[in-house]
Design an enzyme around this catalytic site. Structure first.
Site, PDB file in Angstrom:
ATOM      1  N   GLY B  14       0.814  -1.213   0.000  1.00  0.00           N
ATOM      2  CA  GLY B  14       0.000   0.000   0.000  1.00  0.00           C
ATOM      3  C   GLY B  14       0.845   1.258   0.000  1.00  0.00           C
ATOM      4  O   GLY B  14       2.082   1.220  -0.056  1.00  0.00           O
ATOM      5  N   CYS B 153      -3.770  11.018   9.424  1.00  0.00           N
ATOM      6  CA  CYS B 153      -2.945  12.097   8.866  1.00  0.00           C
ATOM      7  C   CYS B 153      -3.616  13.447   9.094  1.00  0.00           C
ATOM      8  O   CYS B 153      -2.957  14.428   9.441  1.00  0.00           O
ATOM      9  CB  CYS B 153      -2.649  11.866   7.395  1.00  0.00           C
ATOM     10  N   ASN B 316       1.551  13.927   4.376  1.00  0.00           N
ATOM     11  CA  ASN B 316       0.654  12.942   4.988  1.00  0.00           C
ATOM     12  C   ASN B 316       1.258  11.542   5.062  1.00  0.00           C
ATOM     13  O   ASN B 316       0.961  10.788   5.988  1.00  0.00           O
ATOM     14  CB  ASN B 316      -0.667  12.866   4.209  1.00  0.00           C
TER      15      ASN B 316
END
Lengths: 349, 349, 349, 349
Positions: B14, B153, B316
């Protein structure tokens, strides 16, 4: 033709189908009777194309069956390659005219079709019947026809840029590069279209033999020995730019090239030759035609008189797809060729 | 701890998992023993993360079973919410330390979890055991712990920006706006992440109650009556920017705010206060921290002394996810907190 | 060399100068003693380069006079073409080593310089003394030298991509296309860099004879008859991508090309050959190297065995300017060639 | 009025002036007689606005003197603030109607003008004579007038979004956030508009008191105690988006808000209310109106009935400047209000 032509749009939920709707929304003599989408049948069209809510506040996607039942005068088919041909035949059989946007009837020679698309055409007789949907090359034939083929966006950009040279027998060999925006790949998300990967991409693919090359060879009457086509996905949504590196078949003076281009496109409503000056406007970029049906072409000749760079820019959804389809449809229908296509480029954007 | 710590990364295919790998590739004392991806097991890691080919030329994704068998000292879990908790327990049971990146153990109160995530926590005891993975607030607790939670985030950006005010009891009410890049949504393509729709988006969503609000309320000790959180997807890949419109609980002078912020973050390796001058650098943007673990905060007080704008910017994937996870892991492991996290922002980019 | 080398950076307020500072901020054995900017002398460096505030909190730009007075061991000169040469001489006379970034000493032949830069070189003896600052070609010469030339970003990208072919005598003729980001044009705003015009640009310019062609011809030992260089400004900040359309001098098999590339770059720390598979990673894009000193090259051979596409990608501010300058400086100084240059690409970004 | 109205455009080389020309190029009853640019007098208009080459192939910029000598019926003045007022007076004295685009006559109260623009208005009587150029608020007054003021793009976006609430007395206090594209700053390059810095910017500025706030207060009849306006420059060329965080003056039900908005904008040709569903279309983004004169507004009410988020999106060059100017001019001239403004949004783009 009655004063208002009734149209049905297939594949209306897609990117090109939506652009056909956008054009027809402002067309003075074509009215949208149906917007076919098998998967979204029953949903308001503006759920998919929110910018068209004001134009089609009540229109819902309909099923293919409902689309056929509209009894429209013309069908715009914005369907995936391979699925269009059967419907073309059915529409023609029902007496409709057809402006196709797929690749199904672009190639005239069944053997070419088989070579580039990997299987024999389902209805080879349609290849003969279709007129290649680029009015700049086939205006007269389109006027009497009932079927206009789609044009590849990369192909139409390349053909428009190189046609005057090909017609004059000036192309020795050519390396065609095409830069494309993300709308070219349609409305279905993929890893390749995922924003973190696609944004600011400079992805080179199909370094020699994109399928659109077949159309280019056919329309420019060139053989594959002398032509390559390379694609690059660039950061842009709309737009195709072709840059062709041409080795001319003989040494020329620049004036001869200007003459070739001018004579090919004199009076064309949507094709313009870029000016020699100012120099920063000599080679066009897609920003300059965004949202419009215009094609811009410019060139620079090397001082050796044999090496040439040609650059052409279009909006892929307009001149490269829906715009040429409506322009062709206007001819099929005996309407003013430019009807509905007068939108100016939105610049800067 | 031995001189080299062995790590395994779950969800390694991911976006956040890839960023953990990018950090660990340059970490002086953590070595990647396994990169778990159920769906890509057996494939080279660099097929998914091509920028890491030089760092991990031979590493292939492994199955969860292989991941467990590595016997690693620490597990980084970059898994979808809801799937992390069972694995956390298993890793802890095997004696591993865990730096989680999911939302599964961020909230301490099981009732809060149920309210915001829609179901009771599977392993409520883990909520107690986890230390919220933001070293700026929990440095000392992390040092003795074996489980660091992930941080949202948006939440970590907001918490870092508002914590000094909350600590000083200065927040009356606050409207938090967060602007996010496309990497926040992960690596799976969706219609929302499709480039033609996502590029240049300004999509406002979750106008009041994004799930990350729960963390913000918890960590700032605020109640929902006075806080809203609105999200906007903007054109950017990496980056979160919070802009908070604060109504202060009492009239203050600017100097008091400087003091509150300075005392809260004095000596912090990754949190900086923006300068008052030059004015164009007073309120930060994510461009300034791209690729780094840095957080920047700036503020402007209205002349009425009660209305305040606070702006915070982070990357982030770094400070908002993988960077804070590694920073927390360093503390769990007794390593130098900043190890592996010294990369400078890449600017302009 | 003493354990810490002292450096001064000229043109430190510019785009490339800032990137030299970013690299040196993390360099283990070079310390910045001075950052020269005539126009900003006295201002904090971070006013111009806000991302470097944490690295150089106290450093202010100094005047040229102060720069000379630092007595540094090495000077990095990131100055406009034409203004560097006099300073190179002065620095060398003072016993400093020099890593230049301008075009002033890139060409070895004074006649070439005059042809491409429009005037005779001020200090022709420097052309002889300089070693072209691309360690992949001149590693050994750089080790003993005191002056490394700058490299053009477009030139270094092109040279790295084509060098193995040129060395093997395989280039018949070649059409080089270079796509560049906006940081290439430096830090001074112009109409061409104005965001509304530059964003999503696809501006083709210098269709045949960009100045960087001179370096390419020199380093690949090619003549201008067979080489053209075309530039396109694309939407991107950092990055150069070269795509070369090569007509090979003779028919080859693909294996011969792999061998040529592998033997040219075996062991190179910053040059990688893209894999043949997966096919979407075969031809590289600048996104994959952003923020790093890496160069990636891939190629595809046409089935006819004579037409070849080569694609190379670098970060123009790193491998195309400051990165190669520091790499060269490391060699001039007898340091580890890779010192300070280990940053990984930030991806996706 | 004769059947064709003759217009002259001042500041025709600028961003807003160019957009006025783009609209007039397709206007059915206004003809461009002159395009004034002092600095580019004599140059073809399309050198500056290349997208208009087909529309105005022969038109050259003229001098102010030539502009005045055209004897046009209406003048569009797209000039910098402070330079417009003297020309407005002169045009009116010559019997022309004037659609201004500057800030010179937007504020009705000379004291307000002095407060926000820093000096007393040169011709205070013009403030009285001008009608604020937003037909949605002043349609009837514009019909009988000879002078329409310009509208601030941020102001018009905010006013259109909040007017129904203000009219209904529902605004307690409000934090207005405006996100703007780069075309808002005009055609002159600056460091702030330099692509490497402006691309992907999220630059927060004017955190409380942008000059456009004055117009908002005036038109919504609000006092400064309860309103702040914050600007953020985002990655976009065209477009303004307002997001307003409203604390309502009393608890309401959602139906009351729908009613307020519907009654305010019923029948408006260019203002639409976003639908409640589908939810992803409830809060609008500028992408949806690019290139058109449309304004979209949506809102979401917090379940507490007092906190409200309102979002409005326009194309800053169209509805926020040139579009509203032409719409106002149509009213001044007794023409169909929508003439020339029927272009649909170009989406996706």
């Amino acid at each position: 033709m009655s004063s208002v032509v009734r149209a049905v749009v297939w594949g209306a939920n897609g990117m090109a189908g939506g652009e056909v709707l956008r054009i027809l929304a402002g067309h003075p003599s074509i009215r949208v009777e149906g917007a076919v989408s098998r998967s979204r049948s029953g949903q308001p069209v503006w759920h998919t194309h929110p910018h068209l809510r004001g134009s089609f506040p009540e229109l819902a996607f309909c099923s293919p069956e409902e689309g056929k039942a509209t009894g429209a005068d013309i069908a715009f088919l914005a369907l995936p390659h391979g699925t269009s041909a059967p419907l073309i035949r059915e529409c023609l059989d029902r007496g409709m005219k057809v402006a196709d946007l797929s690749g199904d009837v672009r190639l005239r020679n069944p053997a070419d079709y088989e070579q580039w698309y990997g299987s024999a055409p389902l209805f080879p007789e349609l290849l003969d019947r279709a007129v290649y949907g680029l009015p700049e090359l086939y205006r007269d034939k389109l006027k009497g026809a009932d079927l206009a083929s789609g044009v590849g966006c990369n192909a139409s950009c390349s053909i428009l840029g190189l046609y005057p040279l090909a017609r004059a027998g000036l192309i020795g060999d050519v390396r065609i590069e095409v830069r494309v925006g993300s709308s070219e790949a349609g409305a279905t998300p993929t890893t390749g279209s995922h924003h973190p990967f696609r944004s600011r991409a400079l992805r080179v693919y199909e370094p020699f033999r994109h399928r659109h090359l077949a159309e280019i060879l056919q329309e420019l009457n060139l053989s594959e020995e002398g032509v390559t086509l390379t694609m690059t996905a660039v950061e842009m949504i709309r737009g195709v730019q072709m840059i062709a590196h041409v080795n001319l078949s003989r040494r020329v003076k620049e004036a001869e090239l200007w003459k070739a281009y001018r004579s090919a496109y004199s009076g064309e409503p949507f094709v313009s030759l870029c000016p020699a000056r100012p120099s920063h406007l000599r080679l066009p970029e897609p920003k300059l035609v965004a949202g419009s049906n215009q094609a811009l072409t410019g060139f620079t000749l090397h001082e050796d008189g044999t090496r040439l760079v040609v650059v052409t820019a279009i909006d892929n959804l307009m001149k490269g797809a829906a715009g040429s389809a409506v322009q062709s449809a206007n001819l099929l229908l005996g309407l003013d060729e430019t009807a509905g296509l007068g939108m100016l480029p939105v610049y800067p954007a």
